[in-house]
Design a protein around this motif. Sequence first.
Motif, PDB file in Angstrom:
ATOM      1  N   MET A   1       0.829  -1.205   0.000  1.00  0.00           N
ATOM      2  CA  MET A   1       0.000   0.000   0.000  1.00  0.00           C
ATOM      3  C   MET A   1       0.866   1.260   0.000  1.00  0.00           C
ATOM      4  O   MET A   1       0.532   2.240  -0.660  1.00  0.00           O
ATOM      5  CB  MET A   1      -0.952   0.007   1.204  1.00  0.00           C
ATOM      6  CG  MET A   1      -2.040  -1.033   1.111  1.00  0.00           C
ATOM      7  SD  MET A   1      -3.364  -0.901   2.354  1.00  0.00           S
ATOM      8  CE  MET A   1      -2.519  -0.571   3.870  1.00  0.00           C
ATOM      9  N   LYS A   2       1.978   1.223   0.744  1.00  0.00           N
ATOM     10  CA  LYS A   2       2.884   2.372   0.759  1.00  0.00           C
ATOM     11  C   LYS A   2       3.476   2.617  -0.625  1.00  0.00           C
ATOM     12  O   LYS A   2       3.519   3.746  -1.103  1.00  0.00           O
ATOM     13  CB  LYS A   2       4.010   2.144   1.774  1.00  0.00           C
ATOM     14  CG  LYS A   2       3.570   2.315   3.200  1.00  0.00           C
ATOM     15  CD  LYS A   2       4.617   1.873   4.201  1.00  0.00           C
ATOM     16  CE  LYS A   2       5.949   2.520   4.014  1.00  0.00           C
ATOM     17  NZ  LYS A   2       6.920   2.202   5.071  1.00  0.00           N
ATOM     18  N   GLU A   3       3.918   1.561  -1.273  1.00  0.00           N
ATOM     19  CA  GLU A   3       4.511   1.690  -2.610  1.00  0.00           C
ATOM     20  C   GLU A   3       3.487   2.164  -3.628  1.00  0.00           C
ATOM     21  O   GLU A   3       3.822   2.895  -4.556  1.00  0.00           O
ATOM     22  CB  GLU A   3       5.112   0.362  -3.055  1.00  0.00           C
ATOM     23  CG  GLU A   3       6.364  -0.017  -2.304  1.00  0.00           C
ATOM     24  CD  GLU A   3       6.889  -1.390  -2.690  1.00  0.00           C
ATOM     25  OE1 GLU A   3       6.596  -1.862  -3.801  1.00  0.00           O
ATOM     26  OE2 GLU A   3       7.596  -1.981  -1.856  1.00  0.00           O
ATOM     27  N   GLY A   4       2.233   1.749  -3.458  1.00  0.00           N
ATOM     28  CA  GLY A   4       1.193   2.099  -4.413  1.00  0.00           C
ATOM     29  C   GLY A   4       0.456   3.378  -4.108  1.00  0.00           C
ATOM     30  O   GLY A   4      -0.491   3.734  -4.809  1.00  0.00           O
ATOM     31  N   TYR A   5       0.903   4.086  -3.073  1.00  0.00           N
ATOM     32  CA  TYR A   5       0.231   5.333  -2.713  1.00  0.00           C
ATOM     33  C   TYR A   5       0.239   6.276  -3.918  1.00  0.00           C
ATOM     34  O   TYR A   5       1.270   6.569  -4.499  1.00  0.00           O
ATOM     35  CB  TYR A   5       0.935   5.978  -1.515  1.00  0.00           C
ATOM     36  CG  TYR A   5       0.216   7.182  -0.982  1.00  0.00           C
ATOM     37  CD1 TYR A   5      -1.013   7.046  -0.352  1.00  0.00           C
ATOM     38  CD2 TYR A   5       0.748   8.448  -1.119  1.00  0.00           C
ATOM     39  CE1 TYR A   5      -1.689   8.148   0.139  1.00  0.00           C
ATOM     40  CE2 TYR A   5       0.081   9.562  -0.629  1.00  0.00           C
ATOM     41  CZ  TYR A   5      -1.131   9.401  -0.003  1.00  0.00           C
ATOM     42  OH  TYR A   5      -1.808  10.502   0.483  1.00  0.00           O
ATOM     43  N   ASN A   6      -0.941   6.694  -4.320  1.00  0.00           N
ATOM     44  CA  ASN A   6      -1.159   7.583  -5.474  1.00  0.00           C
ATOM     45  C   ASN A   6      -0.902   6.927  -6.830  1.00  0.00           C
ATOM     46  O   ASN A   6      -0.766   7.619  -7.830  1.00  0.00           O
ATOM     47  CB  ASN A   6      -0.337   8.878  -5.360  1.00  0.00           C
ATOM     48  CG  ASN A   6      -0.990   9.867  -4.426  1.00  0.00           C
ATOM     49  OD1 ASN A   6      -2.193   9.834  -4.211  1.00  0.00           O
ATOM     50  ND2 ASN A   6      -0.195  10.735  -3.851  1.00  0.00           N
ATOM     51  N   PHE A   7      -0.824   5.598  -6.885  1.00  0.00           N
ATOM     52  CA  PHE A   7      -0.707   4.897  -8.163  1.00  0.00           C
ATOM     53  C   PHE A   7      -2.072   4.782  -8.829  1.00  0.00           C
ATOM     54  O   PHE A   7      -3.105   4.746  -8.161  1.00  0.00           O
ATOM     55  CB  PHE A   7      -0.176   3.469  -7.948  1.00  0.00           C
ATOM     56  CG  PHE A   7       1.318   3.342  -7.927  1.00  0.00           C
ATOM     57  CD1 PHE A   7       2.144   4.398  -7.645  1.00  0.00           C
ATOM     58  CD2 PHE A   7       1.909   2.110  -8.174  1.00  0.00           C
ATOM     59  CE1 PHE A   7       3.520   4.265  -7.621  1.00  0.00           C
ATOM     60  CE2 PHE A   7       3.279   1.955  -8.159  1.00  0.00           C
ATOM     61  CZ  PHE A   7       4.091   3.038  -7.887  1.00  0.00           C
ATOM     62  N   SER A   8      -2.070   4.668 -10.131  1.00  0.00           N
ATOM     63  CA  SER A   8      -3.296   4.375 -10.881  1.00  0.00           C
ATOM     64  C   SER A   8      -3.572   2.864 -10.787  1.00  0.00           C
ATOM     65  O   SER A   8      -2.692   2.093 -10.398  1.00  0.00           O
ATOM     66  CB  SER A   8      -3.121   4.761 -12.350  1.00  0.00           C
ATOM     67  OG  SER A   8      -2.150   3.908 -12.956  1.00  0.00           O
ATOM     68  N   TYR A   9      -4.764   2.453 -11.173  1.00  0.00           N
ATOM     69  CA  TYR A   9      -5.075   1.016 -11.201  1.00  0.00           C
ATOM     70  C   TYR A   9      -4.080   0.275 -12.090  1.00  0.00           C
ATOM     71  O   TYR A   9      -3.637  -0.822 -11.765  1.00  0.00           O
ATOM     72  CB  TYR A   9      -6.492   0.763 -11.710  1.00  0.00           C
ATOM     73  CG  TYR A   9      -7.583   1.148 -10.737  1.00  0.00           C
ATOM     74  CD1 TYR A   9      -7.502   0.812  -9.390  1.00  0.00           C
ATOM     75  CD2 TYR A   9      -8.715   1.820 -11.174  1.00  0.00           C
ATOM     76  CE1 TYR A   9      -8.513   1.162  -8.502  1.00  0.00           C
ATOM     77  CE2 TYR A   9      -9.732   2.163 -10.295  1.00  0.00           C
ATOM     78  CZ  TYR A   9      -9.623   1.835  -8.964  1.00  0.00           C
ATOM     79  OH  TYR A   9     -10.620   2.164  -8.090  1.00  0.00           O
ATOM     80  N   GLU A  10      -3.741   0.882 -13.201  1.00  0.00           N
ATOM     81  CA  GLU A  10      -2.796   0.251 -14.123  1.00  0.00           C
ATOM     82  C   GLU A  10      -1.433   0.049 -13.451  1.00  0.00           C
ATOM     83  O   GLU A  10      -0.825  -1.020 -13.568  1.00  0.00           O
ATOM     84  CB  GLU A  10      -2.644   1.109 -15.381  1.00  0.00           C
ATOM     85  CG  GLU A  10      -1.765   0.477 -16.433  1.00  0.00           C
ATOM     86  CD  GLU A  10      -1.679   1.337 -17.686  1.00  0.00           C
ATOM     87  OE1 GLU A  10      -0.644   1.244 -18.365  1.00  0.00           O
ATOM     88  OE2 GLU A  10      -2.637   2.090 -17.974  1.00  0.00           O
TER      89      GLU A  10
END
Length: 137
Positions: A39-48
């Motif tokens: 979740m930390k790494e994906g913070y503000n990531f798009s679904y893609e």
Amino acid sequence: MKSLFCNKCNLSEKIPQLIAEEVLGIDTLSLLKERYQQMKEGYNFSYEQWQGLFTEDLKPFRGYTDTTAVTMQIRHQLFKQDFERIDKGSIGLDLPTWFNIEEDKPRIMLIFQDPLRSKSYQDCRDAVLSSPFGLHA
């Protein structure tokens, strides 16, 4: 100031430990810690972009690509028995989250109850883990 989502602090150990002991089962502890890292790494990531973060152990139900939530087996014996008894599909589990925690400053932690999952999770018999309101998405 840069927001530090679920930054490294005493909560990084205490919260996954609590969830493992009381809800999912102690043998899920390493996966819970891994989920927080994801979740930390994906913070503000798009679904893609999220598609590249999922692992074999932490991935969406049925390979859904429109979510950041992952499924995890419920292994805590008492909770598992109750969950199986109600037989209602998945259980939503929004993981507590925090921002910018420092030892000498007040804290605000976001904790939510009973996140509803759509009918697309009706056949899922696991916990569906995310952060409250998909804050990391």
